[in-house]
Design an enzyme around this catalytic site. Structure first.
Site, PDB file in Angstrom:
ATOM      1  N   GLY A 149      79.025   7.663 -94.487  1.00  0.00           N
ATOM      2  CA  GLY A 149      78.221   8.218 -93.414  1.00  0.00           C
ATOM      3  C   GLY A 149      76.779   8.416 -93.852  1.00  0.00           C
ATOM      4  O   GLY A 149      76.450   8.399 -95.038  1.00  0.00           O
ATOM      5  N   CYS A 150      75.887   8.606 -92.876  1.00  0.00           N
ATOM      6  CA  CYS A 150      74.457   8.727 -93.171  1.00  0.00           C
ATOM      7  C   CYS A 150      74.138  10.038 -93.876  1.00  0.00           C
ATOM      8  O   CYS A 150      73.461  10.050 -94.912  1.00  0.00           O
ATOM      9  CB  CYS A 150      73.646   8.573 -91.895  1.00  0.00           C
ATOM     10  SG  CYS A 150      74.181   9.624 -90.514  1.00  0.00           S
ATOM     11  N   TYR A 151      74.609  11.158 -93.315  1.00  0.00           N
ATOM     12  CA  TYR A 151      74.388  12.431 -93.987  1.00  0.00           C
ATOM     13  C   TYR A 151      75.005  12.420 -95.384  1.00  0.00           C
ATOM     14  O   TYR A 151      74.443  12.958 -96.336  1.00  0.00           O
ATOM     15  CB  TYR A 151      75.024  13.575 -93.189  1.00  0.00           C
ATOM     16  CG  TYR A 151      74.210  14.119 -92.055  1.00  0.00           C
ATOM     17  CD1 TYR A 151      72.902  14.572 -92.254  1.00  0.00           C
ATOM     18  CD2 TYR A 151      74.758  14.241 -90.779  1.00  0.00           C
ATOM     19  CE1 TYR A 151      72.172  15.108 -91.201  1.00  0.00           C
ATOM     20  CE2 TYR A 151      74.032  14.780 -89.729  1.00  0.00           C
ATOM     21  CZ  TYR A 151      72.735  15.204 -89.941  1.00  0.00           C
ATOM     22  OH  TYR A 151      71.997  15.743 -88.902  1.00  0.00           O
ATOM     23  N   THR A 152      76.186  11.824 -95.489  1.00  0.00           N
ATOM     24  CA  THR A 152      76.896  11.860 -96.765  1.00  0.00           C
ATOM     25  C   THR A 152      76.187  11.027 -97.824  1.00  0.00           C
ATOM     26  O   THR A 152      76.097  11.429 -98.982  1.00  0.00           O
ATOM     27  CB  THR A 152      78.343  11.374 -96.592  1.00  0.00           C
ATOM     28  OG1 THR A 152      78.335  10.090 -95.975  1.00  0.00           O
ATOM     29  CG2 THR A 152      79.138  12.314 -95.746  1.00  0.00           C
ATOM     30  N   CYS A 154      73.006  10.408 -98.146  1.00  0.00           N
ATOM     31  CA  CYS A 154      71.836  11.143 -98.621  1.00  0.00           C
ATOM     32  C   CYS A 154      72.251  12.362 -99.444  1.00  0.00           C
ATOM     33  O   CYS A 154      71.695  12.624-100.521  1.00  0.00           O
ATOM     34  CB  CYS A 154      70.971  11.566 -97.437  1.00  0.00           C
ATOM     35  SG  CYS A 154      69.262  11.966 -97.875  1.00  0.00           S
TER      36      CYS A 154
END
Length: 351
Positions: A149-152, A154
């Site tokens: 995932g994107c948040y993950t 980063c």
């Protein structure tokens, strides 16, 4: 040429996949799947692709697609790929799934956080978590890659070296993250309307966001033990980008001292000095979303707060590229023995 099919090609991540693959010299796009726009010219939906990508949108006939494609990208809602996956599909094509269906190894945790039944848990164990900077060798031999995932992406890359080396107490880790509105997808939702988002910033999914167990699981592998974090995402009025600011207490050494700034910097350089797409910034220069927008880079830096005995870790990336489509292409390159950077060496856009 690698023949690639995209299911979910008209969502934001799917469209970025199409754009990146269009410029990839080793790939031919043979399938643009979209239930919402079947038989409509792809370029009529994304006019930026006019006279670049020909052909109409197809549906998601997986039986036909796997017989034609070498790799299938699924930029689809949670539950889609899990509901259709079969062993025969994995024998015919490699899969890079941009949903969460195969990211979390404990199916009970997946079902608890996503509130859906997992339809093919038999494939979870073999799926490789597609964070290239951590699992590069495992990805090369995979049939099924669970794109992070994107948040993950980063959050994990920002904290990973310090968790792995025991520099911080992982039980004290707090992650504050902010994302542009494209992270919510292209669907029509009242909360994402211009008047709802503009001139506003808000926290959401407080203590309940679905990326929390993914971050915990992956950083738990680094720490060598399970642990829990506080993760709070925020929505900000910009198109794309994620900024993570993470806080943790430094772990005291046997003599009672804390690691120094130079020691921590050396750890980051050890882990990321050879990584093309992770840029450790110079001291005093902190990540900003504008300097990674439109690229596959993640910028990282940190600051030691000697007064509190904590370290502040910061990371920024483009949620649609390094946080989704770019990472998926990076995974594809590894799967097929191509240079990992192929098709991804474009500079960030500014302004």
């Amino acid at each position: 040429m690698i023949k690639a099919g995209i299911i979910g090609a008209t969502g934001y991540a799917g469209a970025e996949l199409a754009r990146i693959l269009y410029g990839h010299k080793g790939v031919e796009i043979i399938w643009l799947g979209s239930r919402s726009y079947i038989d409509k010219p792809y370029a009529s939906i994304y006019q930026n692709m006019f006279e670049l990508i020909e052909g109409d949108c197809l549906d998601d006939r997986m039986d036909e697609l796997v017989g034609r494609a070498d790799v299938v990208f699924t930029a689809t809602p949670q539950g889609f790929l899990a509901s259709v996956m079969k062993e025969e599909y994995l024998r015919q094509a490699k899969f890079v799934d941009l949903s969460a269906d195969y990211r979390i190894k404990d199916v009970r945790v997946y079902e608890q956080w996503y509130q859906i039944e997992h339809k093919s848990p038999q494939f979870i164990e073999e799926a490789v978590y597609g964070l290239c900077e951590v699992n590069r060798e495992k990805i090369k031999a995979a049939r099924l890659v669970a794109n992070p995932g994107c948040y993950t992406t980063c959050s994990i890359l920002t904290a990973y070296p310090l968790v792995k080396e025991g520099i911080i107490d992982p039980d004290t880790l707090i992650i504050d993250a902010k994302s542009g509105t494209s992270g919510a997808g292209r669907g029509a939702k009242v909360n994402n309307l211009f008047c709802e988002v503009n001139e506003n910033i808000k926290a959401y999914g407080v203590a309940t966001h679905r990326h929390t167990p993914e971050i915990e699981e992956q950083l738990g592998y680094a720490a060598g033990k399970p642990f829990r974090i506080n993760f709070t995402p925020h929505l900000v009025p910009m198109n794309r980008g994620i900024l993570v600011t993470a806080y943790a207490s430094l772990a005291r050494r046997a003599d009672g001292s804390f690691p120094s700034e130079s020691e921590i910097r050396a750890v980051y350089e050890t882990y990321y000095g050879g990584e093309k797409f992770v840029r450790v910034l110079k001291p005093g220069v902190f990540p900003e979303t504008r300097w990674v927008e439109g690229s596959n880079f993640v910028d990282i830096n940190f600051l030691v707060d000697e007064r509190t005995g904590r370290v502040i870790m910061m990371g920024a990336l483009d949620n649609l590229i390094k946080g989704a489509a770019g990472a998926a292409v990076q995974n594809m390159n590894l799967l097929f023995g191509l240079p990992e950077t192929e098709g991804l060496e474009f500079a960030p856009l500014f302004p």
